[in-house]
Motif scaffolding. Structure first.
Motif, PDB file in Angstrom:
ATOM      1  N   ALA A 191     -14.129   1.037  10.225  1.00 22.72           N
ATOM      2  CA  ALA A 191     -14.670  -0.327  10.098  1.00 22.72           C
ATOM      3  C   ALA A 191     -16.171  -0.326   9.861  1.00 22.72           C
ATOM      4  O   ALA A 191     -16.816  -1.360   9.940  1.00 22.72           O
TER       5      ALA A 191
ATOM      6  N   LEU B  45     -12.079   1.582   6.046  1.00 27.36           N
ATOM      7  CA  LEU B  45     -10.704   1.428   6.500  1.00 27.36           C
ATOM      8  C   LEU B  45     -10.415   2.204   7.773  1.00 27.36           C
ATOM      9  O   LEU B  45      -9.618   1.778   8.609  1.00 27.36           O
ATOM     10  N   VAL B  46     -11.057   3.357   7.945  1.00 32.67           N
ATOM     11  CA  VAL B  46     -10.772   4.197   9.115  1.00 32.67           C
ATOM     12  C   VAL B  46     -11.633   3.817  10.315  1.00 32.67           C
ATOM     13  O   VAL B  46     -11.164   3.783  11.455  1.00 32.67           O
TER      14      VAL B  46
ATOM     15  N   ILE C 222     -12.928  -6.025  -4.028  1.00 37.12           N
ATOM     16  CA  ILE C 222     -13.068  -4.766  -3.292  1.00 37.12           C
ATOM     17  C   ILE C 222     -13.818  -3.744  -4.137  1.00 37.12           C
ATOM     18  O   ILE C 222     -14.751  -3.082  -3.675  1.00 37.12           O
TER      19      ILE C 222
ATOM     20  N   LEU D  12     -14.779   3.605   0.951  1.00 39.66           N
ATOM     21  CA  LEU D  12     -13.475   3.015   1.223  1.00 39.66           C
ATOM     22  C   LEU D  12     -12.839   3.663   2.446  1.00 39.66           C
ATOM     23  O   LEU D  12     -12.303   2.974   3.323  1.00 39.66           O
ATOM     24  N   SER D  13     -12.911   4.989   2.528  1.00 38.78           N
ATOM     25  CA  SER D  13     -12.359   5.690   3.691  1.00 38.78           C
ATOM     26  C   SER D  13     -13.078   5.284   4.960  1.00 38.78           C
ATOM     27  O   SER D  13     -12.452   5.043   5.999  1.00 38.78           O
TER      28      SER D  13
ATOM     29  N   VAL E 256       0.866  -1.182   0.000  1.00 35.39           N
ATOM     30  CA  VAL E 256       0.000   0.000   0.000  1.00 35.39           C
ATOM     31  C   VAL E 256       0.901   1.230   0.000  1.00 35.39           C
ATOM     32  O   VAL E 256       1.839   1.314   0.801  1.00 35.39           O
TER      33      VAL E 256
END
Length: 516
Positions: A326, A323-324, A206, A319-320, A182
């Protein structure tokens, strides 16, 4: 063989317009061939300049002067063409690779058979091949450029390279996995680019899940907007009633209010206890005083931030969120009430596994693929196979690559799976929209007697589906899933299913009539 022609429309070409358009298209094609020939001449000339620089380098004795001849020639080309030295140097290397490494492709470019963009895709895909393997690859890929766009050719070239490369896909995939990671690249104006290098099944999964979730958010947003408009209409009616009690506006009995609105309002008032003078928040309390016009004037709709994000924006926000935090609903613009729906969505990818990968995995040469023929490693394919609720066995004619039939003839879902495997993308000439996101269309309309069979079905994206039914374009489906389109000018364009190339075995080009 099935065909259909759209009904005549008011904007269909006149005979004079059709003749003029056909002549102009002929001129355009000739210009494109001239440009291709000029590009070939440009590449040959540039490669010759690099050859001169290489001769100069070979005459130098000092290692410190190794790059000077090439740098000097690059500067010469940059000055002549008014481009940067870096661009000039890249052109020298690119031209040498095409002219010296892919002579058949250079010859096809010179004849106008393919464009410079097609040639770039061939060189990019076959750059790792050498000697006879590269020549074999050229023989098979060049004929495919006749009816395909550069993007479509890229997909086919990638599949053909996998068939001729000496090392197994599993070996190369093992090395490629070591490059996963990443990375963040800072951009301008407070933005950054997050890049993830992942195994293809994960990356496509994804993206697919984010796309499904994005569609859910947008659908929920539209529903919320409709509900807001209804609430605003209800508020307007309550304000009108409040004014009517003061004698300033029509009440429920006024003919200005429709019977439907009156019934709806009566139901709303009854359910809230308003007709009985009851405060819905304090049952049993004394009746509230009737609202005055002044009271109504201070009641305003709740202000909400308007969500105008595109699907791409929503995907990035989801996506943010995930990932940030959950949670896929952390972003404040997501409409309420979709948490469970979003959490239950699962990624979807289509996996095609050659039988040899199951029966003789150690000697199998064809790699499994996902979605639009993207190769994946056999281990990931087996894991996905184990998690699938069911599989369809496809019978392929190895001589032509045609999908002949599946184990399941009915229901329609089985035919749809077979069509996705055959078509891969929208079947309109030049379109790359994935089949999974396209409509299944009857070539001969069902209303006109067209049968629901594979030979009369094909994928069209929504845009080209509309073109087929509402324009003078017509299409005929021939054996093997070959579509022959006829344009309003009377020109014919052939669309071969990409699966015919993906599953074909042997060295000979699929189209023996091609000039290369």
């Amino acid at each position: 063989m099935t065909s259909i022609a759209a009904a005549a429309s008011s904007w269909e070409m006149t005979s004079e317009e059709r003749s003029d358009a056909d002549a102009l298209l002929t001129t355009l094609e000739a210009a494109e061939r001239t440009i291709a020939a000029a590009e070939a001449l440009k590449a040959a000339t540039t490669a010759e300049l690099r050859r001169i620089a290489e001769q100069q380098r070979e005459r130098t004795d000092s290692e410190s002067e190794y790059e000077f001849p090439h740098r000097s020639m690059g500067a010469e080309v940059a000055s002549a063409l008014r481009v940067s030295p870096r661009t000039a140097q890249a052109r020298l290397e690119e031209a040498a690779e095409l002219v010296e490494g892919f002579p058949a492709t250079q010859a096809a470019l010179s004849s106008g058979f393919l464009t410079r963009a097609h040639a770039r895709e061939i060189v990019a895909a076959g750059g790792h091949l050498t000697g006879r393997l590269r020549a074999r690859f050229e023989r098979r890929i060049i004929p495919e450029a006749e009816t395909r766009t550069p993007g479509q050719l890229r997909r086919i070239a990638r599949a053909l390279v996998e068939q001729v490369r000496p090392s197994s896909f599993a070996e190369r995939h093992g090395r490629a996995r070591d490059r996963r990671g990443v990375f963040v690249t800072d951009l301008d104006d407070g933005m950054s680019e997050l890049c993830a290098v992942l195994p293809s099944p994960l990356a496509h999964g994804i993206h697919d899940r984010l796309t499904q979730m994005g569609h859910t958010v947008i659908s929920d947003r539209r529903a919320a907007a409709r509900e807001k408009r209804k609430e605003e209409r209800r508020l307007a009616r309550r304000q009108a009633r409040a004014a009517a009690h003061d004698g300033d506006a029509p009440g429920l009995s006024d003919p200005a209010i429709s019977p439907h609105e009156r019934d709806d309002e009566h139901a709303t008032r009854a359910s809230a206890g308003l007709d009985a003078g009851i405060d819905p928040d304090s049952a049993g309390a004394p009746p509230s005083p009737r609202p005055t016009r002044a009271d109504a004037s201070v009641e305003e709709p709740i202000e909400e931030r308007v969500d105008t994000r595109t699907l791409s924006h929503v995907r990035a926000d989801l996506l943010s969120d995930i990932l940030v935090t959950a949670s896929p609903t952390a972003h404040r613009l997501h409409a309420a009430g979709t948490e469970a729906t979003l959490a239950e969505l699962r990624a979807t990818v289509q996996v095609a596994i050659p039988v040899a990968q199951i029966t003789t995995p150690d000697t199998a040469t064809a790699a499994p693929t996902i979605d639009e023929a993207l190769p994946i490693d056999a281990e990931s394919a087996r894991v996905l196979a184990g998690q699938a609720s069911g599989w369809d066995r496809l019978f392929i004619a190895v001589e032509t690559g045609d999908v002949m039939r599946t184990d399941r003839y009915q229901p329609t879902a089985a035919q749809r799976r077979m069509l996705v495997a055959r078509d891969l993308t929208c079947r309109f000439p030049g379109c790359n929209q994935p089949a999974r996101r396209s409509d299944v269309d009857h070539t001969v309309d069902y209303a006109r007697g067209g049968e629901t069979r594979v030979g009369n079905l094909g994928h069209l994206c929504r845009s080209h589906h509309m073109v087929k039914h509402h324009s003078p374009w017509s299409v005929m489906q021939r054996d093997g899933g070959v579509f022959e389109w006829t344009s309003p000018t009377g020109r014919r364009y052939r669309s071969d299913p990409a699966s015919r190339v993906m599953f074909t075995e042997g060295d000979d080009p699929p189209d023996p009539s091609a000039p290369f």
